[in-house]
Scaffold this active site. Structure first.
Site, mmCIF file in Angstrom:
data_model
loop_
_atom_site.group_PDB
_atom_site.id
_atom_site.type_symbol
_atom_site.label_atom_id
_atom_site.label_comp_id
_atom_site.label_asym_id
_atom_site.label_seq_id
_atom_site.Cartn_x
_atom_site.Cartn_y
_atom_site.Cartn_z
ATOM 1 N N ASP A 1 -83.245 -5.707 -36.757
ATOM 2 C CA ASP A 1 -84.060 -6.922 -36.818
ATOM 3 C C ASP A 1 -83.831 -7.752 -38.083
ATOM 4 O O ASP A 1 -84.661 -8.596 -38.430
ATOM 5 C CB ASP A 1 -85.548 -6.567 -36.693
ATOM 6 C CG ASP A 1 -86.033 -5.628 -37.789
ATOM 7 O OD1 ASP A 1 -85.196 -5.112 -38.570
ATOM 8 O OD2 ASP A 1 -87.254 -5.390 -37.875
ATOM 9 N N ASP B 1 -86.313 -5.732 -44.124
ATOM 10 C CA ASP B 1 -86.740 -7.002 -44.696
ATOM 11 C C ASP B 1 -87.811 -6.840 -45.773
ATOM 12 O O ASP B 1 -87.814 -7.575 -46.763
ATOM 13 C CB ASP B 1 -87.209 -7.968 -43.601
ATOM 14 C CG ASP B 1 -88.258 -7.359 -42.680
ATOM 15 O OD1 ASP B 1 -88.684 -6.210 -42.900
ATOM 16 O OD2 ASP B 1 -88.654 -8.050 -41.723
ATOM 17 N N ARG C 1 -90.025 -1.431 -33.625
ATOM 18 C CA ARG C 1 -91.076 -2.251 -34.240
ATOM 19 C C ARG C 1 -91.340 -3.465 -33.343
ATOM 20 O O ARG C 1 -91.685 -3.298 -32.187
ATOM 21 C CB ARG C 1 -90.690 -2.634 -35.661
ATOM 22 C CG ARG C 1 -91.863 -2.959 -36.555
ATOM 23 C CD ARG C 1 -91.498 -3.064 -38.001
ATOM 24 N NE ARG C 1 -90.399 -3.977 -38.275
ATOM 25 C CZ ARG C 1 -90.111 -4.449 -39.476
ATOM 26 N NH1 ARG C 1 -90.840 -4.094 -40.522
ATOM 27 N NH2 ARG C 1 -89.087 -5.268 -39.662
ATOM 28 N N GLY D 1 -88.484 2.517 -43.775
ATOM 29 C CA GLY D 1 -88.146 3.558 -42.804
ATOM 30 C C GLY D 1 -86.743 4.097 -43.018
ATOM 31 O O GLY D 1 -85.819 3.347 -43.328
ATOM 32 N N ASP E 1 -83.891 -0.811 -36.327
ATOM 33 C CA ASP E 1 -84.445 -1.848 -35.457
ATOM 34 C C ASP E 1 -83.497 -3.013 -35.174
ATOM 35 O O ASP E 1 -83.747 -3.800 -34.267
ATOM 36 C CB ASP E 1 -85.737 -2.412 -36.052
ATOM 37 C CG ASP E 1 -86.781 -1.338 -36.312
ATOM 38 O OD1 ASP E 1 -86.776 -0.336 -35.577
ATOM 39 O OD2 ASP E 1 -87.593 -1.502 -37.239
ATOM 40 N N ARG F 1 -92.952 3.539 -48.718
ATOM 41 C CA ARG F 1 -93.399 2.146 -48.751
ATOM 42 C C ARG F 1 -94.377 2.013 -49.913
ATOM 43 O O ARG F 1 -95.251 2.841 -50.088
ATOM 44 C CB ARG F 1 -94.041 1.750 -47.423
ATOM 45 C CG ARG F 1 -93.032 1.702 -46.281
ATOM 46 C CD ARG F 1 -93.665 1.245 -44.978
ATOM 47 N NE ARG F 1 -92.647 0.993 -43.947
ATOM 48 C CZ ARG F 1 -92.155 1.905 -43.132
ATOM 49 N NH1 ARG F 1 -92.583 3.163 -43.222
ATOM 50 N NH2 ARG F 1 -91.241 1.601 -42.232
ATOM 51 N N THR G 1 -81.861 -0.168 -41.217
ATOM 52 C CA THR G 1 -82.997 -0.078 -40.306
ATOM 53 C C THR G 1 -82.484 0.127 -38.892
ATOM 54 O O THR G 1 -81.525 -0.547 -38.472
ATOM 55 C CB THR G 1 -83.879 -1.342 -40.348
ATOM 56 O OG1 THR G 1 -84.807 -1.322 -39.249
ATOM 57 C CG2 THR G 1 -83.068 -2.614 -40.278
#
Length: 325
Positions: A133, A107, A175, A15, A131, A76, A129
Protein backbone atom coordinates in the site's frame (compact mmCIF):
# COMPACT_ATOMS: atom_id res chain seq x y z
CA UNK A 1 32.39 9.00 -0.20
CA UNK A 2 30.42 11.97 1.12
CA UNK A 3 31.80 13.70 4.23
CA UNK A 4 28.23 14.12 5.45
CA UNK A 5 27.62 10.50 6.39
CA UNK A 6 30.15 8.36 8.25
CA UNK A 7 27.93 6.29 10.55
CA UNK A 8 24.53 4.94 9.60
CA UNK A 9 21.81 3.25 11.60
CA UNK A 10 19.17 0.79 10.45
CA UNK A 11 15.83 0.03 12.07
CA UNK A 12 12.61 -1.81 11.26
CA UNK A 13 9.34 -0.23 12.28
CA UNK A 14 5.64 -1.09 12.21
CA UNK A 15 4.41 -4.49 11.08
CA UNK A 16 7.07 -7.10 10.32
CA UNK A 17 7.38 -8.48 6.80
CA UNK A 18 9.27 -11.44 5.31
CA UNK A 19 12.39 -10.07 3.63
CA UNK A 20 13.16 -7.43 6.23
CA UNK A 21 16.19 -9.44 7.33
CA UNK A 22 17.48 -9.49 3.76
CA UNK A 23 17.18 -5.70 3.68
CA UNK A 24 18.96 -5.35 7.04
CA UNK A 25 21.76 -7.62 5.81
CA UNK A 26 22.15 -5.55 2.66
CA UNK A 27 22.28 -2.26 4.58
CA UNK A 28 24.87 -3.56 7.01
CA UNK A 29 27.16 -5.20 4.46
CA UNK A 30 26.82 -2.48 1.80
CA UNK A 31 27.56 0.10 4.47
CA UNK A 32 30.61 -1.72 5.77
CA UNK A 33 31.84 -2.34 2.24
CA UNK A 34 31.64 1.42 1.62
CA UNK A 35 33.72 2.24 4.70
CA UNK A 36 30.84 3.30 6.92
CA UNK A 37 30.20 2.35 10.52
CA UNK A 38 26.80 0.67 10.90
CA UNK A 39 24.63 0.53 13.99
CA UNK A 40 21.55 -1.63 14.47
CA UNK A 41 18.66 0.03 16.29
CA UNK A 42 16.43 -2.46 18.06
CA UNK A 43 12.61 -2.26 18.35
CA UNK A 44 12.16 0.55 15.85
CA UNK A 45 11.70 4.14 16.97
CA UNK A 46 10.96 2.97 20.52
CA UNK A 47 14.43 1.42 20.69
CA UNK A 48 15.96 4.56 19.20
CA UNK A 49 14.41 6.70 21.94
CA UNK A 50 15.60 4.22 24.57
CA UNK A 51 19.09 4.06 22.99
CA UNK A 52 18.86 0.32 22.34
CA UNK A 53 21.63 0.51 19.75
CA UNK A 54 24.42 -1.92 18.86
CA UNK A 55 27.41 -1.82 16.51
CA UNK A 56 26.91 -4.13 13.54
CA UNK A 57 29.65 -6.15 11.85
CA UNK A 58 29.51 -8.43 8.84
CA UNK A 59 28.87 -11.48 11.04
CA UNK A 60 26.01 -9.68 12.80
CA UNK A 61 23.88 -10.41 9.76
CA UNK A 62 25.22 -13.86 8.85
CA UNK A 63 22.61 -16.56 8.11
CA UNK A 64 19.59 -14.26 8.29
CA UNK A 65 18.65 -13.76 4.63
CA UNK A 66 16.37 -16.82 4.71
CA UNK A 67 14.63 -15.96 7.97
CA UNK A 68 11.24 -14.31 8.32
CA UNK A 69 10.53 -11.51 10.77
CA UNK A 70 13.26 -9.05 11.73
CA UNK A 71 16.35 -9.68 13.86
CA UNK A 72 16.17 -6.02 14.96
CA UNK A 73 12.62 -6.53 16.25
CA UNK A 74 9.95 -3.93 15.62
CA UNK A 75 7.30 -1.87 17.34
CA UNK A 76 4.92 1.03 16.93
CA UNK A 77 5.92 4.11 18.89
CA UNK A 78 3.41 6.80 19.84
CA UNK A 79 6.12 9.06 21.26
CA UNK A 80 7.64 9.36 17.80
CA UNK A 81 4.43 11.05 16.69
CA UNK A 82 5.10 14.00 19.00
CA UNK A 83 7.51 16.92 18.39
CA UNK A 84 9.23 16.11 21.68
CA UNK A 85 9.77 12.48 20.70
CA UNK A 86 11.05 13.46 17.27
CA UNK A 87 13.56 15.91 18.74
CA UNK A 88 14.69 13.31 21.29
CA UNK A 89 15.21 10.78 18.46
CA UNK A 90 17.37 13.26 16.54
CA UNK A 91 19.35 14.03 19.70
CA UNK A 92 19.95 10.30 20.32
CA UNK A 93 21.24 9.93 16.76
CA UNK A 94 23.74 12.74 17.30
CA UNK A 95 24.78 11.34 20.68
CA UNK A 96 25.66 8.01 19.02
CA UNK A 97 27.28 9.64 16.01
CA UNK A 98 24.54 8.45 13.65
CA UNK A 99 24.22 10.92 10.80
CA UNK A 100 22.16 8.72 8.47
CA UNK A 101 19.36 6.20 9.09
CA UNK A 102 17.69 3.58 6.91
CA UNK A 103 14.09 3.07 8.04
CA UNK A 104 12.48 -0.17 6.84
CA UNK A 105 8.70 -0.06 7.21
CA UNK A 106 5.45 1.38 5.91
CA UNK A 107 3.90 4.80 5.56
CA UNK A 108 3.73 5.43 9.32
CA UNK A 109 7.44 4.64 9.60
CA UNK A 110 8.16 7.04 6.74
CA UNK A 111 6.42 9.87 8.58
CA UNK A 112 8.92 9.40 11.39
CA UNK A 113 11.75 9.37 8.84
CA UNK A 114 10.37 12.58 7.36
CA UNK A 115 10.54 14.29 10.78
CA UNK A 116 14.09 13.05 11.45
CA UNK A 117 15.20 14.38 8.08
CA UNK A 118 13.72 17.80 8.90
CA UNK A 119 15.78 17.76 12.10
CA UNK A 120 19.03 17.20 10.22
CA UNK A 121 19.42 13.41 10.21
CA UNK A 122 19.85 12.06 6.70
CA UNK A 123 17.07 9.49 6.34
CA UNK A 124 16.12 6.95 3.66
CA UNK A 125 12.97 4.83 3.74
CA UNK A 126 12.73 1.27 2.42
CA UNK A 127 9.16 -0.01 1.86
CA UNK A 128 8.64 -3.03 4.09
CA UNK A 129 4.99 -4.06 4.33
CA UNK A 130 3.02 -7.06 3.15
CA UNK A 131 0.11 -4.77 2.23
CA UNK A 132 1.64 -3.29 -0.98
CA UNK A 133 0.00 0.00 0.00
CA UNK A 134 2.95 2.37 -0.56
CA UNK A 135 1.78 4.34 -3.58
CA UNK A 136 5.17 5.30 -5.03
CA UNK A 137 6.32 1.70 -5.53
CA UNK A 138 5.04 -1.35 -7.39
CA UNK A 139 6.73 -3.66 -4.88
CA UNK A 140 7.00 -3.71 -1.09
CA UNK A 141 9.09 -6.14 0.95
CA UNK A 142 7.00 -9.09 2.12
CA UNK A 143 4.10 -8.85 -0.32
CA UNK A 144 5.25 -11.74 -2.48
CA UNK A 145 5.79 -14.06 0.49
CA UNK A 146 2.47 -13.09 2.08
CA UNK A 147 0.63 -13.84 -1.16
CA UNK A 148 2.32 -17.23 -1.48
CA UNK A 149 1.59 -18.08 2.16
CA UNK A 150 -2.07 -17.14 1.77
CA UNK A 151 -2.34 -18.93 -1.58
CA UNK A 152 -1.06 -22.18 -0.10
CA UNK A 153 -3.43 -21.87 2.87
CA UNK A 154 -6.41 -21.24 0.60
CA UNK A 155 -5.49 -24.29 -1.48
CA UNK A 156 -5.71 -26.36 1.70
CA UNK A 157 -9.04 -24.84 2.68
CA UNK A 158 -10.31 -25.63 -0.82
CA UNK A 159 -9.56 -29.32 -0.28
CA UNK A 160 -11.78 -29.56 2.78
CA UNK A 161 -14.37 -27.25 1.24
CA UNK A 162 -14.64 -29.58 -1.75
CA UNK A 163 -14.87 -32.65 0.48
CA UNK A 164 -17.80 -31.19 2.41
CA UNK A 165 -19.41 -29.38 -0.56
CA UNK A 166 -19.15 -26.10 1.34
CA UNK A 167 -18.84 -22.45 0.59
CA UNK A 168 -15.65 -21.09 2.20
CA UNK A 169 -14.85 -17.45 2.91
CA UNK A 170 -11.14 -16.84 3.48
CA UNK A 171 -10.12 -13.49 4.94
CA UNK A 172 -6.62 -12.29 4.10
CA UNK A 173 -4.60 -9.40 5.48
CA UNK A 174 -3.86 -6.07 3.82
CA UNK A 175 -5.15 -3.46 6.26
CA UNK A 176 -7.20 -1.04 4.12
CA UNK A 177 -5.75 -2.34 0.83
CA UNK A 178 -7.03 -5.28 -1.21
CA UNK A 179 -3.87 -6.27 -3.11
CA UNK A 180 -3.30 -9.59 -1.29
CA UNK A 181 -6.97 -10.49 -1.71
CA UNK A 182 -6.87 -9.66 -5.41
CA UNK A 183 -3.74 -11.72 -6.11
CA UNK A 184 -5.03 -14.66 -4.07
CA UNK A 185 -8.43 -14.45 -5.71
CA UNK A 186 -6.78 -14.95 -9.10
CA UNK A 187 -4.15 -17.49 -8.06
CA UNK A 188 -6.67 -19.60 -6.13
CA UNK A 189 -9.43 -19.43 -8.75
CA UNK A 190 -11.98 -17.99 -6.34
CA UNK A 191 -15.58 -17.31 -7.36
CA UNK A 192 -15.57 -13.86 -5.80
CA UNK A 193 -13.01 -11.36 -4.47
CA UNK A 194 -13.97 -8.64 -2.02
CA UNK A 195 -11.63 -5.63 -1.80
CA UNK A 196 -12.15 -2.31 0.02
CA UNK A 197 -11.20 -0.30 -3.07
CA UNK A 198 -14.32 -1.66 -4.80
CA UNK A 199 -16.62 -2.00 -1.81
CA UNK A 200 -20.17 -2.54 -3.03
CA UNK A 201 -23.33 -2.82 -0.95
CA UNK A 202 -24.72 -5.25 -3.54
CA UNK A 203 -21.68 -7.57 -3.43
CA UNK A 204 -23.18 -10.02 -0.97
CA UNK A 205 -26.38 -10.34 -2.97
CA UNK A 206 -24.28 -10.98 -6.09
CA UNK A 207 -22.29 -13.67 -4.25
CA UNK A 208 -25.49 -15.41 -3.15
CA UNK A 209 -26.90 -15.36 -6.68
CA UNK A 210 -23.60 -16.62 -8.13
CA UNK A 211 -23.53 -19.52 -5.65
CA UNK A 212 -27.08 -20.46 -6.58
CA UNK A 213 -26.40 -20.30 -10.31
CA UNK A 214 -23.18 -22.32 -9.98
CA UNK A 215 -25.01 -24.99 -7.99
CA UNK A 216 -27.55 -25.28 -10.79
CA UNK A 217 -24.78 -26.19 -13.26
CA UNK A 218 -23.19 -28.69 -10.90
CA UNK A 219 -20.54 -26.83 -8.89
CA UNK A 220 -20.33 -28.35 -5.40
CA UNK A 221 -18.03 -25.96 -3.50
CA UNK A 222 -17.21 -22.26 -3.59
CA UNK A 223 -14.28 -20.05 -2.55
CA UNK A 224 -14.66 -16.38 -1.65
CA UNK A 225 -11.54 -14.33 -0.83
CA UNK A 226 -12.31 -11.42 1.48
CA UNK A 227 -9.92 -8.56 2.27
CA UNK A 228 -9.23 -7.52 5.86
CA UNK A 229 -10.49 -4.02 4.98
CA UNK A 230 -13.93 -5.50 4.32
CA UNK A 231 -13.83 -7.92 7.26
CA UNK A 232 -16.83 -9.42 9.08
CA UNK A 233 -16.24 -12.78 7.40
CA UNK A 234 -17.96 -14.87 10.08
CA UNK A 235 -21.13 -12.76 9.96
CA UNK A 236 -21.08 -12.90 6.17
CA UNK A 237 -20.79 -16.70 6.29
CA UNK A 238 -23.90 -16.94 8.47
CA UNK A 239 -25.91 -14.75 6.11
CA UNK A 240 -24.82 -16.68 3.00
CA UNK A 241 -25.66 -20.01 4.63
CA UNK A 242 -29.11 -18.74 5.63
CA UNK A 243 -29.77 -17.41 2.12
CA UNK A 244 -28.51 -20.43 0.17
CA UNK A 245 -28.92 -23.35 2.56
CA UNK A 246 -25.32 -24.30 1.78
CA UNK A 247 -22.93 -24.90 4.66
CA UNK A 248 -20.63 -21.86 4.77
CA UNK A 249 -17.51 -21.42 6.87
CA UNK A 250 -15.17 -18.47 7.38
CA UNK A 251 -11.41 -18.76 7.89
CA UNK A 252 -9.37 -15.74 8.94
CA UNK A 253 -5.73 -16.40 8.01
CA UNK A 254 -4.38 -13.60 10.21
CA UNK A 255 -0.74 -13.05 11.12
CA UNK A 256 0.55 -16.30 9.62
CA UNK A 257 0.84 -14.22 6.43
CA UNK A 258 3.58 -12.09 8.01
CA UNK A 259 5.77 -15.04 8.91
CA UNK A 260 7.76 -17.72 7.16
CA UNK A 261 10.81 -17.87 4.94
CA UNK A 262 10.77 -15.08 2.36
CA UNK A 263 10.47 -16.01 -1.30
CA UNK A 264 13.33 -15.57 -3.74
CA UNK A 265 11.81 -12.33 -5.01
CA UNK A 266 11.48 -10.88 -1.52
CA UNK A 267 15.09 -11.78 -0.71
CA UNK A 268 16.50 -10.32 -3.93
CA UNK A 269 14.40 -7.16 -4.09
CA UNK A 270 14.84 -6.44 -0.38
CA UNK A 271 18.59 -6.81 -0.79
CA UNK A 272 18.60 -4.45 -3.77
CA UNK A 273 16.54 -1.88 -1.88
CA UNK A 274 18.75 -2.04 1.21
CA UNK A 275 21.90 -1.53 -0.85
CA UNK A 276 20.26 1.30 -2.79
CA UNK A 277 19.39 3.05 0.49
CA UNK A 278 23.05 2.99 1.53
CA UNK A 279 24.10 4.40 -1.84
CA UNK A 280 21.65 7.28 -1.43
CA UNK A 281 23.06 8.12 2.01
CA UNK A 282 26.60 8.03 0.63
CA UNK A 283 25.47 10.47 -2.06
CA UNK A 284 24.31 12.82 0.69
CA UNK A 285 20.60 12.28 -0.05
CA UNK A 286 17.93 12.51 2.62
CA UNK A 287 14.15 12.34 2.94
CA UNK A 288 13.95 9.73 0.15
CA UNK A 289 12.05 6.45 -0.26
CA UNK A 290 13.50 3.61 -2.31
CA UNK A 291 10.97 2.33 -4.84
CA UNK A 292 10.55 -0.16 -7.67
CA UNK A 293 8.76 1.15 -10.76
CA UNK A 294 8.66 0.12 -14.41
CA UNK A 295 11.27 -2.59 -13.91
CA UNK A 296 13.83 -0.38 -12.16
CA UNK A 297 14.84 0.56 -8.62
CA UNK A 298 14.51 4.30 -8.08
CA UNK A 299 13.70 6.74 -5.28
CA UNK A 300 11.16 9.43 -4.41
CA UNK A 301 11.00 12.35 -2.02
CA UNK A 302 9.19 11.17 1.12
CA UNK A 303 6.85 14.17 1.03
CA UNK A 304 5.84 13.29 -2.52
CA UNK A 305 5.56 9.59 -1.73
CA UNK A 306 3.25 10.19 1.24
CA UNK A 307 0.99 12.45 -0.82
CA UNK A 308 0.42 9.79 -3.50
CA UNK A 309 -2.65 7.54 -3.55
CA UNK A 310 -2.87 3.98 -4.83
CA UNK A 311 -5.77 2.14 -6.41
CA UNK A 312 -6.23 -1.56 -6.98
CA UNK A 313 -4.97 -2.87 -10.33
CA UNK A 314 -8.01 -2.31 -12.52
CA UNK A 315 -7.02 -4.85 -15.15
CA UNK A 316 -6.49 -7.61 -12.58
CA UNK A 317 -9.74 -6.77 -10.82
CA UNK A 318 -11.79 -6.87 -14.04
CA UNK A 319 -10.04 -10.13 -14.92
CA UNK A 320 -11.30 -11.77 -11.70
CA UNK A 321 -14.84 -11.04 -12.87
CA UNK A 322 -14.27 -12.60 -16.29
CA UNK A 323 -12.50 -15.71 -15.00
CA UNK A 324 -15.02 -16.50 -12.26
CA UNK A 325 -18.07 -16.67 -14.54
Amino acid sequence: MSDKVKTIGVLTSGGDAPGMNAAIRAVVRAGLDSGLKVKGIYRGYAGLLEEDIMDMETMSVSDIVQRGGTILYTSRCKRMMTPEGQQQAADVCRKHGIDGIVVIGGDGSFRGAQKLSALGINTIGVPGTIDLDIACTEYTIGFDTACNTAMEAIDKVRDTSASHERCSIIEVMGRTAGHIALWCGISNGSEYVLVPERSDSQAEAEIIEKIRSKRRIGKKHHIIVNAEGIGHSHEMAKRIEEATGIETRATVLGHMQRGGNPTCRDRVYASAMGARAVDLLIEGKTNRVVAYRNGHFTDFDIDEALSMTKDIDRHLYSMTKRLSR
